[in-house]
Design a protein around this motif. Structure first.
Motif, PDB file in Angstrom:
ATOM      1  N   VAL A   1     -42.819  22.688  91.590  1.00 22.68           N
ATOM      2  CA  VAL A   1     -43.226  23.499  90.445  1.00 22.68           C
ATOM      3  C   VAL A   1     -44.154  24.625  90.888  1.00 22.68           C
ATOM      4  O   VAL A   1     -43.957  25.796  90.565  1.00 22.68           O
ATOM      5  N   GLY A   2     -45.195  24.260  91.661  1.00 24.03           N
ATOM      6  CA  GLY A   2     -46.203  25.245  92.064  1.00 24.03           C
ATOM      7  C   GLY A   2     -45.654  26.381  92.899  1.00 24.03           C
ATOM      8  O   GLY A   2     -46.088  27.537  92.764  1.00 24.03           O
ATOM      9  N   SER A   3     -44.670  26.078  93.761  1.00 30.21           N
ATOM     10  CA  SER A   3     -44.147  27.121  94.652  1.00 30.21           C
ATOM     11  C   SER A   3     -43.313  28.166  93.919  1.00 30.21           C
ATOM     12  O   SER A   3     -43.036  29.231  94.470  1.00 30.21           O
ATOM     13  N   LEU A   4     -42.900  27.892  92.684  1.00 29.45           N
ATOM     14  CA  LEU A   4     -42.074  28.841  91.939  1.00 29.45           C
ATOM     15  C   LEU A   4     -42.890  29.808  91.089  1.00 29.45           C
ATOM     16  O   LEU A   4     -42.397  30.876  90.712  1.00 29.45           O
ATOM     17  N   ILE A   5     -44.118  29.453  90.757  1.00 28.83           N
ATOM     18  CA  ILE A   5     -44.855  30.173  89.714  1.00 28.83           C
ATOM     19  C   ILE A   5     -45.138  31.624  90.110  1.00 28.83           C
ATOM     20  O   ILE A   5     -44.884  32.557  89.333  1.00 28.83           O
ATOM     21  N   LYS A   6     -45.654  31.854  91.296  1.00 29.77           N
ATOM     22  CA  LYS A   6     -45.983  33.227  91.688  1.00 29.77           C
ATOM     23  C   LYS A   6     -44.723  34.076  91.821  1.00 29.77           C
ATOM     24  O   LYS A   6     -44.759  35.286  91.548  1.00 29.77           O
ATOM     25  N   ARG A   7     -43.615  33.460  92.236  1.00 27.02           N
ATOM     26  CA  ARG A   7     -42.371  34.214  92.320  1.00 27.02           C
ATOM     27  C   ARG A   7     -41.906  34.626  90.919  1.00 27.02           C
ATOM     28  O   ARG A   7     -41.379  35.716  90.726  1.00 27.02           O
ATOM     29  N   ILE A   8     -42.115  33.739  89.954  1.00 21.79           N
ATOM     30  CA  ILE A   8     -41.773  34.080  88.567  1.00 21.79           C
ATOM     31  C   ILE A   8     -42.697  35.176  88.054  1.00 21.79           C
ATOM     32  O   ILE A   8     -42.259  36.117  87.377  1.00 21.79           O
ATOM     33  N   TRP A   9     -43.991  35.095  88.390  1.00 22.44           N
ATOM     34  CA  TRP A   9     -44.937  36.140  87.988  1.00 22.44           C
ATOM     35  C   TRP A   9     -44.476  37.520  88.477  1.00 22.44           C
ATOM     36  O   TRP A   9     -44.579  38.517  87.768  1.00 22.44           O
ATOM     37  N   SER A  10     -43.995  37.570  89.730  1.00 23.14           N
ATOM     38  CA  SER A  10     -43.685  38.864  90.332  1.00 23.14           C
ATOM     39  C   SER A  10     -42.551  39.590  89.611  1.00 23.14           C
ATOM     40  O   SER A  10     -42.451  40.817  89.689  1.00 23.14           O
ATOM     41  N   GLY A  11     -41.677  38.838  88.900  1.00 27.05           N
ATOM     42  CA  GLY A  11     -40.557  39.513  88.244  1.00 27.05           C
ATOM     43  C   GLY A  11     -40.555  39.407  86.739  1.00 27.05           C
ATOM     44  O   GLY A  11     -39.634  39.899  86.086  1.00 27.05           O
ATOM     45  N   LEU A  12     -41.591  38.783  86.157  1.00 32.52           N
ATOM     46  CA  LEU A  12     -41.606  38.545  84.721  1.00 32.52           C
ATOM     47  C   LEU A  12     -41.809  39.852  83.957  1.00 32.52           C
ATOM     48  O   LEU A  12     -42.728  40.616  84.231  1.00 32.52           O
ATOM     49  N   LYS A  13     -40.940  40.119  82.949  1.00 31.96           N
ATOM     50  CA  LYS A  13     -40.997  41.369  82.196  1.00 31.96           C
ATOM     51  C   LYS A  13     -41.298  41.161  80.720  1.00 31.96           C
ATOM     52  O   LYS A  13     -41.181  42.087  79.937  1.00 31.96           O
ATOM     53  N   ILE A  14     -41.660  39.946  80.348  1.00 34.03           N
ATOM     54  CA  ILE A  14     -41.982  39.721  78.936  1.00 34.03           C
ATOM     55  C   ILE A  14     -43.461  39.991  78.712  1.00 34.03           C
ATOM     56  O   ILE A  14     -44.269  39.866  79.637  1.00 34.03           O
ATOM     57  N   PRO A  15     -43.857  40.413  77.488  1.00 28.89           N
ATOM     58  CA  PRO A  15     -45.271  40.728  77.230  1.00 28.89           C
ATOM     59  C   PRO A  15     -46.141  39.491  77.360  1.00 28.89           C
ATOM     60  O   PRO A  15     -45.861  38.444  76.781  1.00 28.89           O
ATOM     61  N   MET A  16     -47.207  39.626  78.151  1.00 24.26           N
ATOM     62  CA  MET A  16     -48.096  38.493  78.367  1.00 24.26           C
ATOM     63  C   MET A  16     -49.253  38.464  77.388  1.00 24.26           C
ATOM     64  O   MET A  16     -49.930  37.467  77.231  1.00 24.26           O
ATOM     65  N   ARG A  17     -49.490  39.610  76.711  1.00 23.37           N
ATOM     66  CA  ARG A  17     -50.649  39.666  75.823  1.00 23.37           C
ATOM     67  C   ARG A  17     -50.337  40.559  74.649  1.00 23.37           C
ATOM     68  O   ARG A  17     -49.847  41.668  74.819  1.00 23.37           O
ATOM     69  N   HIS A  18     -50.605  40.096  73.441  1.00 24.75           N
ATOM     70  CA  HIS A  18     -50.432  40.906  72.244  1.00 24.75           C
ATOM     71  C   HIS A  18     -51.804  41.408  71.799  1.00 24.75           C
ATOM     72  O   HIS A  18     -52.674  40.617  71.457  1.00 24.75           O
ATOM     73  N   LEU A  19     -51.979  42.724  71.814  1.00 29.44           N
ATOM     74  CA  LEU A  19     -53.240  43.281  71.337  1.00 29.44           C
ATOM     75  C   LEU A  19     -53.273  43.276  69.823  1.00 29.44           C
ATOM     76  O   LEU A  19     -52.284  43.602  69.168  1.00 29.44           O
ATOM     77  N   SER A  20     -54.383  42.884  69.281  1.00 37.22           N
ATOM     78  CA  SER A  20     -54.521  42.951  67.832  1.00 37.22           C
ATOM     79  C   SER A  20     -54.656  44.414  67.428  1.00 37.22           C
ATOM     80  O   SER A  20     -55.021  45.259  68.244  1.00 37.22           O
ATOM     81  N   PRO A  21     -54.337  44.766  66.167  1.00 36.12           N
ATOM     82  CA  PRO A  21     -54.449  46.163  65.738  1.00 36.12           C
ATOM     83  C   PRO A  21     -55.826  46.748  65.992  1.00 36.12           C
ATOM     84  O   PRO A  21     -55.959  47.934  66.243  1.00 36.12           O
ATOM     85  N   GLY A  22     -56.852  45.897  65.951  1.00 34.86           N
ATOM     86  CA  GLY A  22     -58.201  46.408  66.183  1.00 34.86           C
ATOM     87  C   GLY A  22     -58.420  46.832  67.613  1.00 34.86           C
ATOM     88  O   GLY A  22     -59.359  47.545  67.921  1.00 34.86           O
ATOM     89  N   GLU A  23     -57.547  46.374  68.538  1.00 37.12           N
ATOM     90  CA  GLU A  23     -57.696  46.735  69.944  1.00 37.12           C
ATOM     91  C   GLU A  23     -56.824  47.920  70.327  1.00 37.12           C
ATOM     92  O   GLU A  23     -56.834  48.350  71.473  1.00 37.12           O
ATOM     93  N   GLN A  24     -56.000  48.470  69.388  1.00 34.29           N
ATOM     94  CA  GLN A  24     -55.127  49.585  69.702  1.00 34.29           C
ATOM     95  C   GLN A  24     -55.964  50.856  69.909  1.00 34.29           C
ATOM     96  O   GLN A  24     -57.042  51.012  69.340  1.00 34.29           O
ATOM     97  N   PRO A  25     -55.466  51.820  70.726  1.00 34.10           N
ATOM     98  CA  PRO A  25     -56.204  53.081  70.954  1.00 34.10           C
ATOM     99  C   PRO A  25     -56.390  53.868  69.656  1.00 34.10           C
ATOM    100  O   PRO A  25     -55.461  53.964  68.844  1.00 34.10           O
TER     101      PRO A  25
END
Length: 795
Positions: A237-261
């Motif tokens: 399991v552990g050996s796959l995680i960083k490889r998945i990180w390197s190609g992951l294209k899904i949003p990792m964080r949703h900014l709340s409207p209060g954090e928008q520019p």
């Protein structure tokens, strides 16, 4: 209080004294050496409990039942806490409302102990914890009385036998045990309170981390991934995680409207209303201005949004069905941890395992990852659990759900329907496969869009797994339930064997599993009217296990003057003659290269000696059964050959006899005909008093959950499997005693308890005190009652 009174056991109570014959006790008294919870599991061996009491004697003993409950809750690995709570609730109902008020806080205290980190529950730290929680507790014995009990036990350990004789359970006994735990819950209301109390007593390394374990943040994500990679059990399991990180294209964080520019260059856009266009755009020539507008090059100012909180909740659902087992499941857990521990993922995330039920899980420690990787649900697909998740348990719309499953599972129409109906809340679908392929899909405005495909080079990533750390092989995670050496009824005789022996009129088998078995031929062998094998021969009992012997060559068996079994082995290819004492494990061997023994010599036993014998040879080689192996050349005797011919004729009665044993237990359940199903076989009635395992043709209505060789139903009833060909049934209904059924796909079966037997005489021991009954009555009283109790619980 005297020793017998302190260790006294009671009828129908949650614990009892039992005997493990395979484990000698250092006190010399080997009976009643194990304390266990009926139909739940072992608490501890007596030597360990005595050592704990020696540590507590200076401050006084707590009530024995309360101590046992705490010791069980502090065990590592899989625990059946629900089974323990079943007993406590049952006694609260028996003794009225006064006890009901104490039961709930007592159970909360045990849950808090169970959820403590592993470092607190090991070694000397565990002793410190026990001393801390039981210091000045309610109903404690005096230090003098406690020390006296230990001294009496050391001189006369056999006095425990009087305590093992159960007495009727009284209110005061239950009250003493439960009241202690309820009061401890008032003192230590949370796990944090327990940890804080330990800090004031002793400095335990890593104690600070125990409280924070439940709310792990991304700060330690890097260290956690490293831990997974370095542990052999989680390396894949552990050996796959960083490889998945390197190609992951899904949003990792949703900014709340209060954090928008809301200002500066970052607040500009190339689309908008004319009244929001920058004044500098109007300074362009008309033709340039129109081109910029038409080509979406003109700049506008974004509409400002008032700050508000992020209303989305991220949830990951992991499919734990049968088809998501193995490599797909490893990929599923690696994907889930990659999303949770991603460096840019700052929002909280909940995880659920979907199977027969919806189970919330945590993946913050290596132990938790190991534990959940070992769990498998017996269902083929999880559409029912997924539908229940959305329609009953999480009806809110503000969800961002990840569902991780095997690509093959999407072929099920029921699962397709549930995914389609909940596509607004099921934002991401992740599919795994056995070849390392991951596919990410996103649901947007009612349609599914393929976001990315990722193929992980599993062979490369898993090429250099870490070696097991010293002492790691004996860790408590994933340990099988121990099974007895023998049962009230005989084992089925295996077909695969190294050798069959006849010694002093008794038949023995050296099995491929390196066991010495003893088997029988019934008196019916000489009755020509009876032709079934099961009416002629009997099953077998285990004499000795874990025999250190190499396969191949010739074998012979005898006993020495001390009554120990002696196994001789002759390997002509290597010219080695060896002798092994199966009881003391003493081994000696002799290289026969210089003896020039011709081919064709066979290893025989005759008249208290081993022989390397050939029928027509004038001289043969003789080896004694005592001491180290040695040989001498002696004159051949015709009686040796005639004795061997007689033995072979008798042994041929067992030739090619044996039963197909069901040893690979994948799933256990109950079908629509209310029959027990083991793997693909159903326990079916054929004729009057005749039952056997045949291929199941009915739909499975109730499944059990598997943990190693234990299968647990929803009501708490358990089936413990033994690969040698036996199953133990333990119902949560205490009116149904434990009973045993052979697991064989051949001939008619039997069913036995510790006192009664029914079914094929093939499984009936040669010398037994079991009361023989009709198989129909035994099936009705035990198996049928076992199944009905499970079905009534489900209803």
């Amino acid at each position: 209080m005297e020793l017998e009174a302190y260790f006294q056991s009671y009828e129908g109570y949650f614990w009892e004294w039992t005997t493990d014959e395979d484990v000698p006790d250092p006190s010399g008294y080997h009976e009643n050496n194990l304390i266990s919870i009926p139909n739940v599991g072992a608490i501890a061996y007596r030597p360990y409990v005595i050592e704990v009491l020696k540590e507590l004697k200076d401050q006084g003993f707590p009530p024995f039942g309360a101590l046992l409950l705490v010791l069980y809750a502090l065990q590592d690995g899989y625990l059946n806490m629900d089974g323990v709570f079943y007993y406590l609730k049952k006694h609260s109902e028996s003794f009225g409302t006064e006890k009901k008020d104490d039961i709930e806080p007592a159970m909360r205290f045990l849950k808090n102990l169970n959820s403590l980190g592993s470092s607190v529950k090991k070694g000397q730290n565990k002793m410190v914890l026990l001393k801390t929680v039981f210091k000045n507790t309610h109903n404690i014995l005096s230090a003098g009385n406690s020390e006296l009990i230990i001294k009496v036990f050391e001189k006369r350990p056999y006095k425990i036998s009087a305590s093992a004789e159960k007495k009727p359970l009284t209110f005061s006994v239950v009250n003493n045990d439960i009241k202690v735990l309820a009061l401890l819950q008032n003192t230590f209301s949370t796990t944090e309170a327990i940890i804080e109390s330990l800090k004031s007593v002793v400095d335990i390394p890593g104690l600070e981390d125990e409280v924070v374990q439940e709310e792990t943040t991304v700060d330690n994500g890097k260290d956690f991934i490293q831990e997974l990679t370095e542990d052999p059990k989680t390396f894949q399991v552990g050996s796959l995680i960083k490889r998945i990180w390197s190609g992951l294209k899904i949003p990792m964080r949703h900014l709340s409207p209060g954090e928008q520019p809301i200002g500066g260059i970052s607040d500009m856009t190339n689309k908008g209303d004319f009244n929001r266009m920058l004044l500098s755009e109007f300074a362009n020539e008309d033709e340039v201005f129109m081109n910029r507008v038409a080509n979406h090059e003109a700049l506008y100012i974004q509409r400002e949004v008032p700050p508000e909180e992020n209303i989305f909740e991220r949830i990951i659902l992991i499919d734990t069905s049968l088809k998501n087992w193995g490599t797909p499941k490893v990929l599923a857990f690696a994907s889930a941890i990659a999303v949770i521990k991603h460096p840019k993922a700052h929002s909280e995330c909940k995880i659920f395992a979907l199977g027969q039920n919806i189970i919330p899980i945590s993946l913050n420690t290596t132990d938790e990852v190991i534990d959940h990787l070992n769990q498998v649900s017996p269902v083929l697909e999880v559409s029912q659990a997924l539908e229940k998740f959305f329609n009953e348990e999480h009806t809110e719309k503000e969800l961002e759900v990840f569902f991780i499953t095997n690509q093959e599972n999407l072929e099920h129409q029921k699962l397709q329907r549930v995914i389609h109906e909940n596509r607004d809340r099921l934002k991401f679908l992740v599919t795994t496969s056995s070849n390392g392929e991951l596919n990410f899909y996103k649901h947007h405005k009612g349609t599914r869009k393929h976001v990315q495909k990722m193929v992980l080079p599993l062979k490369e990533l898993w090429a250099n797994p870490p070696k097991h750390k010293q002492g790691q092989a004996g860790s408590g995670n994933g340990i099988k339930v121990l099974v007895p050496q023998n049962y009230p009824l005989l084992f089925p005789t295996p077909k695969d064997r190294m050798k069959t022996f006849l010694y002093e009129g008794e038949f023995y088998i050296l099995s491929n599993k390196k066991q010495l078995l003893k088997t029988y031929l019934s008196d019916n062998y000489y009755n020509r009217n009876i032709y079934q094998n099961t009416s002629i021969q009997r099953g077998c009992e285990v004499v000795l296990e874990d025999i250190s012997v190499k396969p191949g060559g010739q074998f012979s068996l005898t006993k020495n003057k001390s009554g120990d079994y002696i196994l001789a082995q002759y390997r002509p290819a290597r010219n080695i003659l060896s002798k092994l004492n199966l009881v003391t494990k003493e081994y000696s061997e002799l290289n026969l290269t210089g003896q020039n023994i011709p081919p064709g010599y066979r290893l025989l036993y005759f008249n208290k000696s081993f022989y390397l014998h050939e029928e027509h040879a004038p001289f043969v080689f003789k080896a004694g059964t005592e001491g180290n192996i040695s040989i001498e050349q002696v004159k051949n005797d015709d009686e040796i050959y005639r004795n061997d011919v007689k033995n072979e004729a008798e042994i041929n009665r067992l030739k090619d006899r044996g039963i197909k044993i069901l040893s690979n237990f994948t799933r256990i359940g109950i079908n629509a005909a209310d029959e027990l199903v083991v793997s693909k076989w159903a326990l079916t009635k054929h004729d009057e008093n005749a039952y056997s395992f045949d291929k199941n043709t009915e739909e499975i209505t109730v499944w059990s959950a598997q943990h190693k060789n234990k299968f647990t139903f929803g009501d708490g009833s358990e089936v413990v499997t033994d690969s040698r060909g036996m199953m133990t049934f333990m119902s949560s209904n205490k009116n149904i005693p434990a009973f045993y059924v052979p697991s064989t796909h051949y001939g008619y079966l039997a069913l036995a308890t510790e006192k009664e037997f029914g079914g094929s005489e093939y499984y009936l021991p040669k010398e037994t005190k079991l009361k023989v009954r009709e198989m129909d009555d035994m099936y009705s009283d035990y198996m049928d009652a076992f199944i009905k109790h499970i079905l009534e619980y489900g209803a």
